[in-house]
Scaffold this active site. Structure first.
Site, PDB file in Angstrom:
ATOM      1  CB  SER A 156       0.540  -1.506   4.774  1.00 12.55           C
ATOM      2  OG  SER A 156      -0.213  -0.323   5.205  1.00 12.55           O
ATOM      3  CG  LEU A 204       0.908  -5.125   6.750  1.00 16.72           C
ATOM      4  CD1 LEU A 204       1.431  -4.024   8.071  1.00 16.72           C
ATOM      5  CD2 LEU A 204       2.198  -5.772   6.437  1.00 16.72           C
ATOM      6  CG  ASP A 205      -4.049  -1.048   6.977  1.00 13.99           C
ATOM      7  OD1 ASP A 205      -4.766  -1.775   7.613  1.00 13.99           O
ATOM      8  OD2 ASP A 205      -3.656   0.102   7.471  1.00 13.99           O
ATOM      9  CB  ILE A 206      -5.275  -3.798   1.324  1.00 12.97           C
ATOM     10  CG1 ILE A 206      -4.968  -4.164  -0.265  1.00 12.97           C
ATOM     11  CG2 ILE A 206      -5.738  -2.298   0.947  1.00 12.97           C
ATOM     12  CD1 ILE A 206      -6.432  -4.320  -0.987  1.00 12.97           C
TER      13      ILE A 206
END
Length: 337
Positions: free
Chosen positions: A217, A213-215
């Protein structure tokens, strides 16, 4: 060198004739003699040296004895008794045969990482014989049995659900940002966690994220000790749905919506079909069956949209629900992805 005359005033001794000088003593040895400076008489070379005391019963000969160059024989040491070697399964040299860990994963017994651990612990038998060597190849038709200790170890493994805040990375720390796993502490456990599992420090051992999970997000991220769950969620053949709420800016045409649903490519690879619809006037609902790096953001850029917020709200059949941001809970026994 000038010779010193005798103190008694006697006649000087005549030097030996050349013939006498060339004459050799019996046996062919050179004539090693000295003249006495006082009397002019000859004495044997080395006669002024005192003989060394006898150290053995052998007669003194005046010749230095040489030590033997051969070492003394050493009595052989009896080797220690060796422990009995347990029987091993026959070696399979066929390169087409799968490795044991891969075969166990294909059969759904465990993940390949878990299989390596079980093999090292001696918990795996192939055709009735224990295999504890990593990398062993086995026949596809081999009978594989797992010790009950491995099943007990597997049943004690836990899976944790975390609502990741923005600013944390999924895996290892990078660029000064902390990994999301640092939030899994007893004080951050959700007070309304329906699971009856008691937290133990051992639950953090071997815990790994099953997905990214992107930073920038937020939302649901799964951490698990169970390799079967990790393979189910992020394995090559995984078809588990992940649902996202995506806040966007920009105008999306009908053709752009169709491209989001199917027809886009990333890095030269065509994406799998996705379910995309409007959640409200500025938010999309996106359901994917794959997880490419920053996939949703890049998809939106290709159709002229800018993502301003992204939240994962479901993985498979497990929803994020009311889990607060920055808190976590255990996956219940009755929950399945």
């Amino acid at each position: 060198r000038r010779r010193k005359r005798p103190a008694s005033g006697g006649k000087r001794a005549e030097p030996p004739s050349p013939g006498a000088r060339r004459a050799a003593p019996p046996g062919g040895a050179p004539d090693r003699t000295k003249r006495d400076s006082a009397s002019g008489t000859k004495r044997a070379f080395g006669s002024h040296v005192k003989p060394a005391p006898e150290v053995s019963a052998a007669p003194a000969t005046g010749v230095r004895q040489r030590r033997s160059s051969h070492p003394k024989p050493v009595s052989p040491m009896r080797p220690p008794p060796s422990a009995p070697v347990p029987p091993r399964p026959p070696r399979h040299d066929n390169p087409d045969d799968p490795r044991l860990s891969k075969r166990m994963s294909e059969l759904g017994l465990c993940s390949r990482r878990e299989a390596d651990e079980w093999i090292e612990n001696g918990w795996v038998r192939v055709d009735g014989k224990v295999v504890d060597t990593l990398g062993t190849r086995v026949s596809p038709h081999a009978r594989i049995e797992v010790d009950p200790a491995a099943s007990k170890h597997q049943s004690e493994q836990v899976t944790i659900l975390l609502n990741k805040p923005i600013g944390y990375v999924s895996g290892q720390a990078e660029d000064g940002h902390q990994p999301a796993m640092v939030l899994i502490r007893p004080e951050n456990r959700w007070a309304a966690d329906p699971s009856q599992t008691t937290f133990k420090p051992g639950h953090l051992r071997g815990l790994a994220p099953a997905g990214r999970l992107d930073i920038d997000s937020t939302g649901l991220i799964v951490f698990t000790q169970d390799g079967r769950i990790a393979k189910h969620l992020i394995g090559r053949d995984s078809a588990v749905e992940k649902e996202y709420l995506v806040r966007v800016e920009g105008t999306l045409s009908d053709d752009g919506m169709k491209l989001l649903q199917h027809g886009l490519e990333l890095d030269g690879v065509k994406l799998k079909p996705a379910r995309v619809s409007w959640q409200n006037e500025d938010q999309l609902r996106v359901v994917l069956r794959e997880g490419r790096k920053r996939q949703i953001r890049r998809m939106c850029e290709l159709v002229g949209l800018t993502v301003t917020g992204l939240k994962r709200v479901r993985s498979g059949s497990v929803p994020l629900g009311a889990l607060p941001v920055g808190q976590w809970r255990y996956l219940r026994r009755d929950e399945k992805f």
